[in-house]
Design a protein around this motif. Structure first.
Motif, PDB file in Angstrom:
ATOM      1  N   GLY A 166      38.992  40.760  57.953  1.00  5.63           N
ATOM      2  CA  GLY A 166      40.409  41.104  58.389  1.00  5.63           C
ATOM      3  C   GLY A 166      40.522  39.535  57.288  1.00  5.63           C
ATOM      4  O   GLY A 166      41.491  39.760  57.536  1.00  5.63           O
ATOM      5  N   VAL A 167      39.646  39.539  56.479  1.00  5.02           N
ATOM      6  CA  VAL A 167      39.951  37.236  55.665  1.00  5.02           C
ATOM      7  C   VAL A 167      40.616  37.922  54.894  1.00  5.02           C
ATOM      8  O   VAL A 167      41.444  37.215  53.936  1.00  5.02           O
ATOM      9  N   TRP A 168      40.576  38.901  53.956  1.00  2.97           N
ATOM     10  CA  TRP A 168      40.401  39.227  52.573  1.00  2.97           C
ATOM     11  C   TRP A 168      41.098  41.083  52.558  1.00  2.97           C
ATOM     12  O   TRP A 168      40.294  41.554  54.029  1.00  2.97           O
ATOM     13  N   SER A 169      41.641  41.202  51.658  1.00  2.00           N
ATOM     14  CA  SER A 169      42.097  42.129  51.450  1.00  2.00           C
ATOM     15  C   SER A 169      41.143  42.952  50.922  1.00  2.00           C
ATOM     16  O   SER A 169      40.414  41.957  49.979  1.00  2.00           O
ATOM     17  N   THR A 170      41.620  44.293  50.607  1.00  2.00           N
ATOM     18  CA  THR A 170      40.771  45.442  49.626  1.00  2.00           C
ATOM     19  C   THR A 170      40.942  44.894  48.217  1.00  2.00           C
ATOM     20  O   THR A 170      39.915  44.203  47.397  1.00  2.00           O
ATOM     21  N   GLU A 171      41.922  44.473  48.112  1.00  2.00           N
ATOM     22  CA  GLU A 171      42.257  44.451  46.566  1.00  2.00           C
ATOM     23  C   GLU A 171      42.028  42.920  46.157  1.00  2.00           C
ATOM     24  O   GLU A 171      41.255  42.854  45.317  1.00  2.00           O
ATOM     25  N   HIS A 172      41.912  42.186  46.926  1.00  2.00           N
ATOM     26  CA  HIS A 172      40.962  40.906  46.843  1.00  2.00           C
ATOM     27  C   HIS A 172      39.939  40.879  46.611  1.00  2.00           C
ATOM     28  O   HIS A 172      38.955  40.649  45.621  1.00  2.00           O
ATOM     29  N   GLY A 173      39.165  42.003  47.668  1.00  2.00           N
ATOM     30  CA  GLY A 173      37.519  42.343  47.272  1.00  2.00           C
ATOM     31  C   GLY A 173      37.112  42.245  46.456  1.00  2.00           C
ATOM     32  O   GLY A 173      36.370  42.154  44.970  1.00  2.00           O
ATOM     33  N   VAL A 174      38.326  43.860  46.078  1.00  2.00           N
ATOM     34  CA  VAL A 174      37.833  44.905  44.573  1.00  2.00           C
ATOM     35  C   VAL A 174      37.506  43.411  43.220  1.00  2.00           C
ATOM     36  O   VAL A 174      36.720  43.427  42.628  1.00  2.00           O
ATOM     37  N   ALA A 175      38.826  42.549  43.370  1.00  2.00           N
ATOM     38  CA  ALA A 175      38.590  41.467  42.149  1.00  2.00           C
ATOM     39  C   ALA A 175      37.870  41.031  42.364  1.00  2.00           C
ATOM     40  O   ALA A 175      37.145  40.164  41.021  1.00  2.00           O
ATOM     41  N   TYR A 176      37.840  40.327  43.464  1.00  2.00           N
ATOM     42  CA  TYR A 176      36.000  39.403  43.722  1.00  2.00           C
ATOM     43  C   TYR A 176      34.810  39.712  43.317  1.00  2.00           C
ATOM     44  O   TYR A 176      34.402  39.108  42.096  1.00  2.00           O
ATOM     45  N   CYS A 177      34.170  41.034  43.267  1.00  2.00           N
ATOM     46  CA  CYS A 177      32.860  41.253  42.789  1.00  2.00           C
ATOM     47  C   CYS A 177      33.470  42.507  41.324  1.00  2.00           C
ATOM     48  O   CYS A 177      32.313  42.535  41.204  1.00  2.00           O
ATOM     49  N   SER A 178      34.710  43.285  41.282  1.00  2.00           N
ATOM     50  CA  SER A 178      34.122  44.061  40.627  1.00  2.00           C
ATOM     51  C   SER A 178      34.711  43.523  39.009  1.00  2.00           C
ATOM     52  O   SER A 178      35.288  42.847  38.987  1.00  2.00           O
ATOM     53  N   ASN A 179      33.890  44.509  37.963  1.00  2.00           N
ATOM     54  CA  ASN A 179      33.583  43.794  36.549  1.00  2.00           C
ATOM     55  C   ASN A 179      34.459  44.849  35.301  1.00  2.00           C
ATOM     56  O   ASN A 179      33.937  44.994  34.574  1.00  2.00           O
ATOM     57  N   TYR A 180      34.023  45.723  36.452  1.00  2.00           N
ATOM     58  CA  TYR A 180      34.287  47.022  35.544  1.00  2.00           C
ATOM     59  C   TYR A 180      36.285  47.483  35.673  1.00  2.00           C
ATOM     60  O   TYR A 180      36.545  47.504  35.952  1.00  2.00           O
ATOM     61  N   GLY A 181      36.837  48.086  34.597  1.00  2.00           N
ATOM     62  CA  GLY A 181      38.013  48.240  33.998  1.00  2.00           C
ATOM     63  C   GLY A 181      39.013  47.946  34.518  1.00  2.00           C
ATOM     64  O   GLY A 181      39.080  46.431  35.078  1.00  2.00           O
ATOM     65  N   GLU A 182      40.487  47.637  35.267  1.00  2.00           N
ATOM     66  CA  GLU A 182      41.521  47.223  35.348  1.00  2.00           C
ATOM     67  C   GLU A 182      41.451  47.336  36.388  1.00  2.00           C
ATOM     68  O   GLU A 182      41.010  48.593  37.961  1.00  2.00           O
ATOM     69  N   LEU A 183      41.744  46.560  37.771  1.00  2.00           N
ATOM     70  CA  LEU A 183      41.808  45.650  39.208  1.00  2.00           C
ATOM     71  C   LEU A 183      42.634  47.539  39.591  1.00  2.00           C
ATOM     72  O   LEU A 183      41.941  47.900  40.583  1.00  2.00           O
ATOM     73  N   GLN A 184      44.042  47.914  38.891  1.00  2.00           N
ATOM     74  CA  GLN A 184      44.618  48.975  39.750  1.00  2.00           C
ATOM     75  C   GLN A 184      43.906  50.400  39.476  1.00  2.00           C
ATOM     76  O   GLN A 184      44.224  51.160  40.958  1.00  2.00           O
ATOM     77  N   ASP A 185      43.050  50.242  38.349  1.00  2.00           N
ATOM     78  CA  ASP A 185      42.795  51.142  38.454  1.00  2.00           C
ATOM     79  C   ASP A 185      41.470  51.542  39.297  1.00  2.00           C
ATOM     80  O   ASP A 185      41.273  53.289  39.648  1.00  2.00           O
ATOM     81  N   GLU A 186      40.708  50.633  39.802  1.00  5.30           N
ATOM     82  CA  GLU A 186      39.460  50.310  40.478  1.00  5.30           C
ATOM     83  C   GLU A 186      40.065  50.806  42.393  1.00  5.30           C
ATOM     84  O   GLU A 186      39.261  51.716  42.585  1.00  5.30           O
TER      85      GLU A 186
END
Length: 491
Positions: free
Chosen positions: A456-476
């Motif tokens: 509950g410290v981060w939102s899903t969007e923050h977590g994806v932005a932190y560790c994802s290297n593929y595509g646009e964030l919103q698409d992910e």
């Protein structure tokens, strides 16, 4: 009491030579010693290669001897014979290695652009800025800029417009509704100016602000004739004067650039990155060269013979050859080193360590990293490269402002070129941030993000932005939602 001349007063002068004199006086920092900096940068120009400071070695080829005339018996002294031998000259490209490592850590990861767009027009401006970066290959140009700043003390980036409607046509296909009725015909391009490239730079300051920028360089025409050119850019105009016996203005190259800001970005540092280790590097080159001379002269032991040798007593072939020495004290032995060369090894290694330590530069090589284990975590890498990251933060004091001013110039120029985006270019706020290069552990990043999101410290969007290297964030994020929905239906 005489008052200082303003930029407008200087540009209004009729005497071009006097005008250029005052434009040069507007500089508030010392000119770099380009000859000295270039001598540090190029190994072939290091002091160890200077014969006046490290002359050739005088080598005894034949000893002095006394000869007797067979008829008269008169003694004649034949002087010793000497030759000049080229010594070892080992020059090290240490400055290049240190600067390249700092450059990689500073802009190996492209500086981050951050923007919160208020409407579609601001999104269009931001997308255009990113397209300008891509079109001008600024992720590669950043390395040239940082390398020049660290090794030459100063660097400038000049932005100008060229006719190219294809740039906007491609952008129009990517971003719908970006234009009004008319597609612009010009796009932005840039040049790098620095001392090693033959440019003498003269920033002009008034009340602490850079209000003009001048560049002096030499130009060669088709006939091979070289003459000086002095170029001055203000917030509205570009002026160019050429020296051919006397200074004359080049009318064709003097024009209004059409931008709202001075289209030049400039960075300066009082010393090169490696100036403080110059003396250590010179001593290191001297030690290595002298040690190489010593090896050449003494690596193979000398055979010392004592007594009288009879030629007929030499027997055997190359593998079992024997000789007989006669007389008092007859003996044969090799002249070898009785002491080891450990002190020179310690000195050389100490100098290497000092150079890299004083410049906060990690020694990245297989020998240096082979003892760190097979699988370092991301945290371990951050500790290992902590000094380099601290150096990047120090560089950011000047380079951060440089990259931010570049973004401001590009944003303003986009509004000047595209009237449809003019108001959005004035209101948009784009921040740039230098991100030090780091080898990350993907496992560590995913585990950190998963723990932070589930806790509950981060939102899903923050977590994806932190560790994802593929595509646009919103698409992910959309893909994750669809997969969760599919899983829920299956259950």
């Amino acid at each position: 009491m005489a008052t200082s001349k303003t930029l407008q007063d200087i540009l209004a002068l009729e005497d071009i030579e006097q005008k250029i004199y005052y434009l040069k006086r507007g500089r508030r920092t010392e000119q770099p010693d380009t000859a000295k900096n270039e001598a540090d940068w190029k190994p072939s120009m290091h002091q160890i290669n200077d014969e006046t400071k490290y002359p050739k070695i005088k080598v005894l080829v034949k000893m002095e001897e006394t000869q007797y005339e067979p008829e008269t018996g008169e003694a004649k002294t034949v002087p010793a014979k000497y030759e000049k031998k080229e010594p070892n000259r080992i020059s090290l490209p240490i400055e290049q290695d240190v600067v390249n490592i700092h450059t990689a850590f500073t802009v190996g990861t492209e500086p981050k652009l951050d923007c919160t767009s208020e409407d579609d027009k601001e999104k269009g401006v931001f997308e255009t800025v990113k397209q300008v970066f891509k079109k001008n290959k600024l992720k590669y140009q950043n390395r040239k800029i940082v390398r020049s700043w660290l090794s030459e003390q100063e660097v400038a980036e000049y932005w100008y417009v060229v006719k190219d409607d294809s740039f906007w046509a491609k952008l129009k296909r990517k971003v719908a509704g970006l234009f009004g009725e008319k597609i612009p015909q010009y796009q932005l391009k840039s040049q790098i100016w620095s001392p090693f490239r033959g440019d003498i730079l003269y920033p002009f300051f008034e009340d602490g602000d850079m209000v003009a920028f001048s560049r002096e360089y030499e130009k060669k025409d088709l006939d091979g004739k070289t003459h000086k050119v002095f170029m001055t850019i203000t917030d509205t105009m570009v002026y160019q004067w050429e020296l051919d016996k006397t200074w004359e203005q080049n009318v064709e190259r003097s024009f209004a650039h059409g931008m709202k800001k001075l289209p030049v970005v400039y960075a300066y540092r009082p010393d090169t990155l490696c100036s403080k280790v110059r003396s250590i590097r010179e001593r290191l080159e001297k030690c290595l060269s002298g040690y190489a001379d010593c090896i050449d002269n003494h690596f193979f032991p000398l055979l010392m013979l004592f007594g009288e040798l009879q030629p007929e007593s030499i027997t055997g072939d190359a593998r079992n050859r024997m000789m007989q020495l006669t007389g008092d004290g007859a003996n044969a032995q090799y002249l070898t080193w009785n002491q080891t060369s450990d002190p020179i090894k310690v000195e050389i290694e100490t100098y290497f360590n000092q150079i890299y330590a004083q410049t906060n530069t990690p020694r990245i090589s297989f020998d240096q990293l082979k003892g760190t284990g097979n699988a370092l975590s991301g945290t371990a890498f951050r500790y290992f490269f902590m000094s380099a990251h601290m150096a990047v933060q120090n560089h950011g004091e000047e380079l951060g402002a440089f990259f931010q001013r570049r973004v401001n110039i590009i944003t303003s120029a986009i509004g000047s070129l595209n009237a449809y985006l003019e108001k959005a270019a004035d209101s948009i706020d784009i921040e740039t941030e230098i991100v030090p290069f780091m080898i990350d552990s993907e496992t560590d990043k995913v585990n950190t993000a998963a723990a932070a999101v589930s806790g509950g410290v981060w939102s899903t969007e923050h977590g994806v932005a932190y560790c994802s290297n593929y595509g646009e964030l919103q698409d992910e994020l959309q893909q994750i939602k669809e997969e969760k929905a599919t899983t829920s239906k299956a259950e």
